[in-house]
Design an enzyme around this catalytic site. Structure first.
Site, mmCIF file in Angstrom:
data_model
loop_
_atom_site.group_PDB
_atom_site.id
_atom_site.type_symbol
_atom_site.label_atom_id
_atom_site.label_comp_id
_atom_site.label_asym_id
_atom_site.label_seq_id
_atom_site.Cartn_x
_atom_site.Cartn_y
_atom_site.Cartn_z
ATOM 1 N N ALA A 106 48.323 71.364 10.121
ATOM 2 C CA ALA A 106 48.432 69.965 10.549
ATOM 3 C C ALA A 106 47.073 69.511 11.042
ATOM 4 O O ALA A 106 46.175 70.321 11.278
ATOM 5 C CB ALA A 106 49.480 69.803 11.643
ATOM 6 N N LYS A 107 46.933 68.222 11.190
ATOM 7 C CA LYS A 107 45.720 67.652 11.787
ATOM 8 C C LYS A 107 46.050 66.257 12.279
ATOM 9 O O LYS A 107 46.944 65.586 11.728
ATOM 10 C CB LYS A 107 44.577 67.583 10.769
ATOM 11 C CG LYS A 107 43.203 67.636 11.404
ATOM 12 C CD LYS A 107 42.898 69.035 11.909
ATOM 13 C CE LYS A 107 41.467 69.153 12.436
ATOM 14 N NZ LYS A 107 41.164 70.544 12.806
ATOM 15 N N GLY A 108 45.363 65.830 13.311
ATOM 16 C CA GLY A 108 45.565 64.488 13.833
ATOM 17 C C GLY A 108 44.256 63.869 14.229
ATOM 18 O O GLY A 108 43.224 64.546 14.285
#
Length: 419
Positions: A106-108
């Site tokens: 994931a990444k944000g």
């Protein structure tokens, strides 16, 4: 059609296609492996110090949840867009699988210029971003971590905001927290230590004496500074470093502890020395034993790859080398040993995993135990990568990514497609 675009996402797609062709993955399986499961875009309004309201756009991309919750950092930077975040989430999936963690990637991020925010405004933005993410994250759904532009303090704000909504303290919702708030010893240093550890392993196997070795570090942030310090303590001369304010070069070696003390006070290397100032654009091309790009994506293109004068390329950043440059480096594999990003900088997510496990169990380890376990995992993954590259006569990046993609593919095929 896809919501993902831009050069960074295209780079992730190109890299995956190379691996998919190498593994002979059927065309009808590829999109399911590559395309992220979920992408969230949110508006983050905050009150500014002058009484006005500003709105920032935030993102979170969860690549797959086949092996467990997703895991990945959150970056605050003016370059952030959904394509960049999507690419970083994909790379995180292959990284976690390569080193054997029960995570998807994931990444944000938030598109923001931090230089324009006060500390109070940064706290407001951090809390608002986490508040908007609450329906989509959780200790067994998606666990956040720091990245460019965020740090232990931001993670503490994230954790506190989530905990207030749950009515109880939930330390395991984020990693990279302060030790005083449920963080783990050794997390801050973990990524840089891993970069240095793998670099030292390659030097040892190549018969290179640490006392004769030199290193260049592009990006003197958390990763680059601790990598430089570990190598410095091993006797390697750190002859050049750079950050967003400039570069320093000293052929006899920089005083890394003094430089780290300066940056902790002033926030950058600016002002450390006028005499040692150097052209940041030329730092990658300096002759050295170890070159550590620990800043942004895509800094080593074909032209730069042809002119590199290092013996070891240790990729501390995510995606620092373009696919065109990989072709050049493959031809130069007898000259340059590449430690690809998904292995080289994986020490951070490895120790984040340890932090998550400790928070879930409420049982905390000594720093020596954290570091020992980190190095064991890095050693195992490194050995697997080198063996695969040698057996199949492929580049280290191809071997490392293939191991990760194979694990994700096997898990998806075993679980099947629901419904």
């Amino acid at each position: 059609m896809t919501v993902y675009s831009g050069p960074v996402f295209e780079m992730a797609v190109n890299q995956f296609n190379v691996i998919a062709n190498y593994l002979e993955i059927p065309m009808d399986e590829r999109d399911r492996l590559l395309m992220p499961k979920r992408a969230i875009t949110v508006s983050c309004p905050i009150h500014k110090d002058d009484g006005t309201v500003a709105v920032f756009e935030g993102y979170r991309v969860q690549h797959h949840l086949t092996l467990g919750p997703t895991k990945g950092g959150t970056r605050f930077a003016p370059t952030v867009d959904i394509g960049e975040i999507g690419a970083l989430a994909i790379w995180m999936s292959w990284k976690c699988a390569l080193v054997g963690l029960p995570y998807g990637g994931a990444k944000g991020g938030v598109n923001v210029d931090l230089g324009r925010l006060s500390k109070r405004e940064l706290e407001a933005l951090s809390r608002r971003y986490m508040q908007e993410m609450i329906p989509f994250v959780g200790p067994h759904t998606d666990v956040m971590a720091p990245d460019m532009g965020t740090n232990e303090q931001v993670m503490a704000w994230f954790m506190d905001t989530y905990s207030m909504y749950q009515g109880q303290t939930v330390t395991e919702i984020v990693t990279g927290k302060p030790v005083s708030s449920g963080g783990t010893l050794g997390r801050r240093e973990a990524t840089g230590r891993g970069v240095a550890y793998l670099s030292k392993r390659v030097m040892k196997e190549a018969g290179i004496c640490m006392g004769d070795a030199t290193a260049v570090v592009q990006g003197f942030g958390n990763v680059g500074s601790y990598a430089a310090l570990e190598l410095y303590n091993a006797g390697v001369k750190i002859i050049a470093v750079s950050d967003h304010t400039g570069a320093l070069h000293c052929a006899t070696g920089l005083d890394v502890p003094a430089l780290m003390k300066h940056t902790s006070i002033h926030g950058s290397i600016a002002g450390f020395s006028v005499e040692l100032a150097f052209d940041p654009a030329a730092i990658l091309l300096l002759p050295c034993t170890v070159l550590i790009p620990a800043a942004m994506e895509r800094v080593i293109d074909r032209e730069v790859a042809e002119r590199l004068q290092c013996r070891i390329l240790a990729e501390g950043a995510n995606g620092p080398t373009t696919p065109d440059a990989d072709v050049v480096l493959d031809h130069r594999k007898d000259e340059i040993f590449v430690i690809p990003d998904i292995l080289c900088n994986s020490g951070g997510v490895v120790v984040s995993y340890f932090e998550w496990v400790q928070d879930l169990q409420q049982l905390f380890w000594e720093e020596s135990e954290v570091t020992r376990r980190e190095y064991e995992i890095l050693d195992r993954a490194f050995t697997q990568m080198v063996a695969r590259a040698s057996a199949d006569h492929v580049a280290h990046r191809t071997a490392a990514m293939a191991i990760g993609v194979e694990k994700v593919r096997a898990a998806k095929n075993t679980r099947g497609l629901f419904p």
